[in-house]
Scaffold this motif. Sequence first.
Motif, PDB file in Angstrom:
ATOM      1  N   SER A  43       0.820  -1.214   0.000  1.00  0.00           N
ATOM      2  CA  SER A  43       0.000   0.000   0.000  1.00  0.00           C
ATOM      3  C   SER A  43       0.852   1.262   0.000  1.00  0.00           C
ATOM      4  O   SER A  43       0.318   2.368  -0.132  1.00  0.00           O
ATOM      5  CB  SER A  43      -0.951   0.015   1.204  1.00  0.00           C
ATOM      6  N   TYR A  44       2.173   1.106   0.106  1.00  0.00           N
ATOM      7  CA  TYR A  44       3.077   2.252   0.017  1.00  0.00           C
ATOM      8  C   TYR A  44       3.230   2.741  -1.426  1.00  0.00           C
ATOM      9  O   TYR A  44       3.854   3.763  -1.670  1.00  0.00           O
ATOM     10  CB  TYR A  44       4.451   1.896   0.594  1.00  0.00           C
ATOM     11  N   LEU A  45       2.654   1.999  -2.394  1.00  0.00           N
ATOM     12  CA  LEU A  45       2.662   2.415  -3.792  1.00  0.00           C
ATOM     13  C   LEU A  45       1.445   3.289  -4.091  1.00  0.00           C
ATOM     14  O   LEU A  45       0.408   3.186  -3.420  1.00  0.00           O
ATOM     15  CB  LEU A  45       2.646   1.199  -4.714  1.00  0.00           C
ATOM     16  N   GLU A  46       1.560   4.123  -5.121  1.00  0.00           N
ATOM     17  CA  GLU A  46       0.419   4.938  -5.536  1.00  0.00           C
ATOM     18  C   GLU A  46      -0.736   4.073  -6.028  1.00  0.00           C
ATOM     19  O   GLU A  46      -1.901   4.429  -5.872  1.00  0.00           O
ATOM     20  CB  GLU A  46       0.842   5.916  -6.632  1.00  0.00           C
ATOM     21  N   MET A  47      -0.410   2.917  -6.645  1.00  0.00           N
ATOM     22  CA  MET A  47      -1.439   2.009  -7.113  1.00  0.00           C
ATOM     23  C   MET A  47      -1.141   0.602  -6.585  1.00  0.00           C
ATOM     24  O   MET A  47      -0.485  -0.195  -7.253  1.00  0.00           O
ATOM     25  CB  MET A  47      -1.522   2.003  -8.644  1.00  0.00           C
TER      26      MET A  47
END
Length: 290
Positions: A112-116
Amino acid sequence: MALSVSPLTPAVGAEISGVDLAALGEAEFAQIERAWHLHSALLFRGQQLGDDDLLSFSRRFGELDPPPVNEHGRQSPPGYPDVYVVSTVLDETGRPIGSLGAGEAVWHTDMSYLEMPPDASMLYALEIPASGGDTWLCGMQAAWETLPQDLKARVEGRRIKHDGTYNSAGYLRQGVQPTDDPHKAPGAWHPAVCRHPATGAPMLYLGRRRNSYVEGLSPAESDALLDALWAHIASPELRYVHKWRVGDLLLWDNRSTMHRRDPFEATSRRIMHRTQIKGRHRPQADAAAQ
Protein backbone atom coordinates in the motif's frame (compact mmCIF):
# COMPACT_ATOMS: atom_id res chain seq x y z
CA MET A 1 -20.00 -31.95 -6.87
CA ALA A 2 -21.31 -28.46 -7.60
CA LEU A 3 -19.47 -25.34 -6.54
CA SER A 4 -20.66 -24.04 -3.18
CA VAL A 5 -19.93 -20.89 -1.16
CA SER A 6 -19.86 -21.01 2.66
CA PRO A 7 -19.09 -17.81 4.64
CA LEU A 8 -16.16 -18.14 7.07
CA THR A 9 -17.28 -15.23 9.26
CA PRO A 10 -19.95 -12.53 8.90
CA ALA A 11 -17.23 -9.89 8.42
CA VAL A 12 -14.82 -11.49 5.97
CA GLY A 13 -14.13 -14.60 3.95
CA ALA A 14 -15.90 -17.57 2.36
CA GLU A 15 -14.83 -21.12 1.59
CA ILE A 16 -15.35 -22.32 -1.99
CA SER A 17 -15.76 -26.07 -2.35
CA GLY A 18 -16.55 -28.37 -5.24
CA VAL A 19 -14.04 -26.84 -7.63
CA ASP A 20 -10.66 -27.76 -9.14
CA LEU A 21 -8.76 -24.54 -9.80
CA ALA A 22 -6.56 -26.31 -12.35
CA ALA A 23 -9.61 -27.07 -14.53
CA LEU A 24 -11.93 -24.11 -14.05
CA GLY A 25 -14.81 -23.31 -16.38
CA GLU A 26 -16.04 -19.81 -17.22
CA ALA A 27 -19.32 -20.22 -15.30
CA GLU A 28 -17.45 -21.42 -12.22
CA PHE A 29 -15.04 -18.51 -12.39
CA ALA A 30 -17.94 -16.06 -12.65
CA GLN A 31 -19.35 -17.51 -9.40
CA ILE A 32 -15.94 -17.25 -7.75
CA GLU A 33 -15.51 -13.63 -8.81
CA ARG A 34 -18.95 -12.71 -7.45
CA ALA A 35 -18.17 -14.43 -4.15
CA TRP A 36 -14.83 -12.61 -3.97
CA HIS A 37 -16.49 -9.21 -4.35
CA LEU A 38 -19.09 -10.14 -1.73
CA HIS A 39 -16.79 -11.71 0.89
CA SER A 40 -13.40 -10.03 0.16
CA ALA A 41 -11.44 -13.26 0.74
CA LEU A 42 -11.83 -16.82 -0.52
CA LEU A 43 -10.45 -20.14 0.73
CA PHE A 44 -9.99 -23.15 -1.57
CA ARG A 45 -8.89 -26.36 0.17
CA GLY A 46 -7.38 -29.53 -1.26
CA GLN A 47 -5.96 -28.02 -4.44
CA GLN A 48 -3.13 -29.64 -6.42
CA LEU A 49 -1.51 -26.78 -8.30
CA GLY A 50 1.77 -26.42 -10.10
CA ASP A 51 3.12 -22.93 -10.66
CA ASP A 52 1.60 -22.86 -14.16
CA ASP A 53 -1.82 -23.66 -12.65
CA LEU A 54 -1.38 -21.00 -9.99
CA LEU A 55 -0.44 -18.40 -12.61
CA SER A 56 -3.30 -19.39 -14.90
CA PHE A 57 -5.87 -18.98 -12.10
CA SER A 58 -4.28 -15.73 -10.93
CA ARG A 59 -4.40 -14.18 -14.40
CA ARG A 60 -8.17 -14.63 -14.57
CA PHE A 61 -8.40 -11.76 -12.08
CA GLY A 62 -6.16 -9.44 -14.09
CA GLU A 63 -2.59 -8.65 -15.03
CA LEU A 64 0.01 -9.95 -12.59
CA ASP A 65 2.06 -7.61 -10.44
CA PRO A 66 5.83 -8.28 -10.18
CA PRO A 67 6.76 -9.46 -6.68
CA PRO A 68 8.35 -6.91 -4.36
CA VAL A 69 12.08 -6.90 -3.62
CA ASN A 70 12.42 -7.81 0.04
CA GLU A 71 15.20 -8.55 2.49
CA HIS A 72 16.92 -11.28 0.42
CA GLY A 73 16.08 -9.79 -2.97
CA ARG A 74 13.27 -11.07 -5.15
CA GLN A 75 12.65 -14.76 -4.46
CA SER A 76 10.98 -16.71 -7.27
CA PRO A 77 11.18 -20.29 -8.55
CA PRO A 78 13.43 -20.60 -11.64
CA GLY A 79 11.46 -19.63 -14.73
CA TYR A 80 8.54 -18.15 -12.76
CA PRO A 81 9.33 -14.48 -12.05
CA ASP A 82 5.67 -13.72 -11.23
CA VAL A 83 5.62 -16.24 -8.36
CA TYR A 84 6.95 -15.02 -5.01
CA VAL A 85 8.26 -17.54 -2.48
CA VAL A 86 7.51 -17.04 1.21
CA SER A 87 9.71 -19.45 3.15
CA THR A 88 12.41 -20.00 5.77
CA VAL A 89 13.87 -23.07 4.02
CA LEU A 90 17.57 -22.82 3.11
CA ASP A 91 19.13 -24.01 -0.14
CA GLU A 92 22.32 -26.06 -0.39
CA THR A 93 24.43 -22.91 0.05
CA GLY A 94 22.60 -21.86 3.21
CA ARG A 95 20.70 -19.06 1.47
CA PRO A 96 16.93 -18.70 2.15
CA ILE A 97 14.83 -19.77 -0.82
CA GLY A 98 12.13 -17.28 0.19
CA SER A 99 11.36 -14.15 2.18
CA LEU A 100 9.62 -12.86 5.32
CA GLY A 101 11.32 -15.17 7.81
CA ALA A 102 9.52 -16.99 10.64
CA GLY A 103 8.59 -14.09 12.88
CA GLU A 104 5.29 -12.28 13.18
CA ALA A 105 4.14 -10.38 10.10
CA VAL A 106 2.15 -7.46 11.47
CA TRP A 107 -1.19 -6.21 10.18
CA HIS A 108 -0.84 -4.67 6.73
CA THR A 109 -2.20 -4.28 3.22
CA ASP A 110 0.17 -5.53 0.54
CA MET A 111 2.33 -2.83 -1.03
CA SER A 112 0.00 0.00 0.00
CA TYR A 113 3.08 2.25 0.02
CA LEU A 114 2.66 2.42 -3.79
CA GLU A 115 0.42 4.94 -5.54
CA MET A 116 -1.44 2.01 -7.11
CA PRO A 117 -1.31 -1.02 -4.79
CA PRO A 118 -2.18 -4.54 -5.98
CA ASP A 119 -5.86 -5.43 -6.29
CA ALA A 120 -5.42 -8.88 -4.80
CA SER A 121 -2.95 -11.42 -3.44
CA MET A 122 -3.16 -15.18 -3.21
CA LEU A 123 -1.09 -17.61 -1.18
CA TYR A 124 -0.78 -21.35 -1.91
CA ALA A 125 0.53 -23.80 0.71
CA LEU A 126 3.17 -26.34 -0.37
CA GLU A 127 4.69 -27.13 3.03
CA ILE A 128 3.52 -25.99 6.47
CA PRO A 129 4.93 -26.21 10.01
CA ALA A 130 3.30 -28.42 12.64
CA SER A 131 2.11 -25.31 14.47
CA GLY A 132 2.13 -21.54 14.05
CA GLY A 133 2.17 -19.50 10.88
CA ASP A 134 -1.61 -18.89 10.93
CA THR A 135 -2.84 -16.11 8.64
CA TRP A 136 -5.38 -13.60 9.97
CA LEU A 137 -7.73 -11.49 7.87
CA CYS A 138 -9.63 -8.36 8.87
CA GLY A 139 -12.70 -7.20 6.93
CA MET A 140 -12.26 -3.48 6.33
CA GLN A 141 -15.76 -2.90 4.96
CA ALA A 142 -17.17 -4.26 8.22
CA ALA A 143 -14.56 -2.19 10.08
CA TRP A 144 -16.00 0.97 8.55
CA GLU A 145 -19.62 -0.08 9.06
CA THR A 146 -19.03 -0.71 12.78
CA LEU A 147 -16.77 2.29 13.44
CA PRO A 148 -18.31 4.60 16.07
CA GLN A 149 -19.77 7.80 14.64
CA ASP A 150 -17.33 10.06 16.47
CA LEU A 151 -14.39 8.22 14.89
CA LYS A 152 -16.05 8.33 11.47
CA ALA A 153 -16.36 12.09 11.80
CA ARG A 154 -12.70 12.44 12.78
CA VAL A 155 -11.36 10.36 9.88
CA GLU A 156 -13.70 11.37 7.05
CA GLY A 157 -11.96 13.33 4.31
CA ARG A 158 -8.49 12.59 5.71
CA ARG A 159 -5.52 10.93 4.01
CA ILE A 160 -3.06 8.55 5.66
CA LYS A 161 0.63 8.07 4.88
CA HIS A 162 1.47 4.45 3.99
CA ASP A 163 5.09 3.64 4.85
CA GLY A 164 7.41 1.91 2.40
CA THR A 165 10.50 1.70 4.61
CA TYR A 166 9.94 -1.72 6.17
CA ASN A 167 8.05 -4.84 5.08
CA SER A 168 5.41 -6.57 7.19
CA ALA A 169 8.02 -8.75 8.92
CA GLY A 170 9.97 -5.65 9.99
CA TYR A 171 12.81 -6.02 7.48
CA LEU A 172 14.21 -2.93 5.77
CA ARG A 173 13.38 -2.94 2.07
CA GLN A 174 16.38 -3.16 -0.23
CA GLY A 175 17.68 0.21 -1.37
CA VAL A 176 15.74 2.18 1.29
CA GLN A 177 17.30 4.33 4.01
CA PRO A 178 16.02 3.42 7.49
CA THR A 179 13.86 5.99 9.24
CA ASP A 180 11.08 6.16 11.80
CA ASP A 181 10.07 9.68 10.78
CA PRO A 182 6.83 9.48 8.76
CA HIS A 183 7.64 12.77 7.05
CA LYS A 184 10.91 11.37 5.68
CA ALA A 185 9.74 7.82 5.01
CA PRO A 186 8.99 6.76 1.43
CA GLY A 187 5.39 5.91 0.71
CA ALA A 188 2.05 7.05 -0.68
CA TRP A 189 -0.83 9.11 0.72
CA HIS A 190 -4.20 7.36 0.42
CA PRO A 191 -7.75 8.26 1.55
CA ALA A 192 -8.56 6.86 4.97
CA VAL A 193 -12.02 5.85 3.71
CA CYS A 194 -12.08 4.37 0.21
CA ARG A 195 -14.79 3.19 -2.16
CA HIS A 196 -14.46 -0.32 -3.60
CA PRO A 197 -14.20 0.06 -7.39
CA ALA A 198 -16.32 -3.02 -8.13
CA THR A 199 -19.05 -2.80 -5.46
CA GLY A 200 -19.01 0.86 -4.40
CA ALA A 201 -18.89 -0.20 -0.74
CA PRO A 202 -16.98 2.10 1.65
CA MET A 203 -14.03 0.64 3.53
CA LEU A 204 -11.46 1.77 6.06
CA TYR A 205 -8.01 1.84 4.43
CA LEU A 206 -5.19 1.82 6.98
CA GLY A 207 -2.37 -0.07 5.24
CA ARG A 208 0.11 -0.53 8.08
CA ARG A 209 0.89 1.20 11.37
CA ARG A 210 4.66 1.85 11.33
CA ASN A 211 5.48 5.38 10.09
CA SER A 212 1.80 6.00 9.46
CA TYR A 213 0.54 9.55 9.72
CA VAL A 214 -2.82 11.31 9.33
CA GLU A 215 -2.52 14.35 7.07
CA GLY A 216 -3.40 17.73 8.56
CA LEU A 217 -3.04 16.70 12.20
CA SER A 218 -0.31 17.33 14.73
CA PRO A 219 1.87 14.29 15.59
CA ALA A 220 -0.01 13.82 18.88
CA GLU A 221 -3.42 14.13 17.21
CA SER A 222 -2.39 11.76 14.42
CA ASP A 223 -1.13 9.12 16.84
CA ALA A 224 -4.27 9.37 18.97
CA LEU A 225 -6.55 8.92 15.97
CA LEU A 226 -4.51 6.05 14.56
CA ASP A 227 -4.43 4.38 17.98
CA ALA A 228 -8.23 4.55 18.11
CA LEU A 229 -8.64 3.17 14.59
CA TRP A 230 -6.23 0.29 15.19
CA ALA A 231 -7.91 -0.48 18.51
CA HIS A 232 -11.20 -0.74 16.63
CA ILE A 233 -9.92 -3.29 14.11
CA ALA A 234 -8.74 -5.46 17.03
CA SER A 235 -12.37 -6.55 17.47
CA PRO A 236 -12.65 -10.36 17.07
CA GLU A 237 -15.91 -9.86 15.16
CA LEU A 238 -13.98 -8.31 12.26
CA ARG A 239 -11.49 -11.13 11.85
CA TYR A 240 -10.92 -14.62 10.48
CA VAL A 241 -7.90 -16.77 11.43
CA HIS A 242 -6.78 -19.38 8.90
CA LYS A 243 -5.00 -22.54 10.04
CA TRP A 244 -3.18 -23.85 7.00
CA ARG A 245 -3.26 -27.27 5.39
CA VAL A 246 -1.12 -28.34 2.45
CA GLY A 247 -3.08 -27.62 -0.74
CA ASP A 248 -4.89 -24.57 0.65
CA LEU A 249 -5.14 -21.48 -1.53
CA LEU A 250 -6.19 -18.24 0.16
CA LEU A 251 -7.17 -15.27 -2.01
CA TRP A 252 -7.80 -11.84 -0.51
CA ASP A 253 -8.96 -8.53 -1.89
CA ASN A 254 -6.09 -6.23 -1.08
CA ARG A 255 -8.39 -3.20 -1.07
CA SER A 256 -10.97 -4.39 1.43
CA THR A 257 -8.93 -6.56 3.82
CA MET A 258 -5.85 -6.42 6.00
CA HIS A 259 -3.85 -9.49 7.00
CA ARG A 260 -1.10 -10.64 9.36
CA ARG A 261 0.80 -13.84 10.16
CA ASP A 262 1.57 -15.59 13.43
CA PRO A 263 5.22 -16.53 14.07
CA PHE A 264 6.37 -20.15 13.89
CA GLU A 265 9.47 -22.19 14.74
CA ALA A 266 12.32 -20.99 12.51
CA THR A 267 13.65 -24.53 12.03
CA SER A 268 10.29 -25.72 10.67
CA ARG A 269 9.75 -26.05 6.95
CA ARG A 270 7.19 -23.66 5.46
CA ILE A 271 6.93 -23.02 1.72
CA MET A 272 4.20 -20.82 0.27
CA HIS A 273 3.93 -19.52 -3.29
CA ARG A 274 2.28 -16.11 -3.71
CA THR A 275 0.97 -14.17 -6.67
CA GLN A 276 -0.40 -10.63 -6.86
CA ILE A 277 -2.92 -8.98 -9.19
CA LYS A 278 -1.86 -5.59 -10.48
CA GLY A 279 -3.93 -2.63 -9.32
CA ARG A 280 -6.19 -1.10 -11.94
CA HIS A 281 -7.42 1.87 -9.89
CA ARG A 282 -5.76 4.14 -7.36
CA PRO A 283 -7.52 4.03 -3.99
CA GLN A 284 -10.43 6.47 -4.35
CA ALA A 285 -12.05 8.35 -1.51
CA ASP A 286 -15.64 7.39 -0.73
CA ALA A 287 -17.88 10.30 -1.74
CA ALA A 288 -20.03 9.93 1.37
CA ALA A 289 -16.94 10.33 3.56
CA GLN A 290 -15.87 13.67 2.08
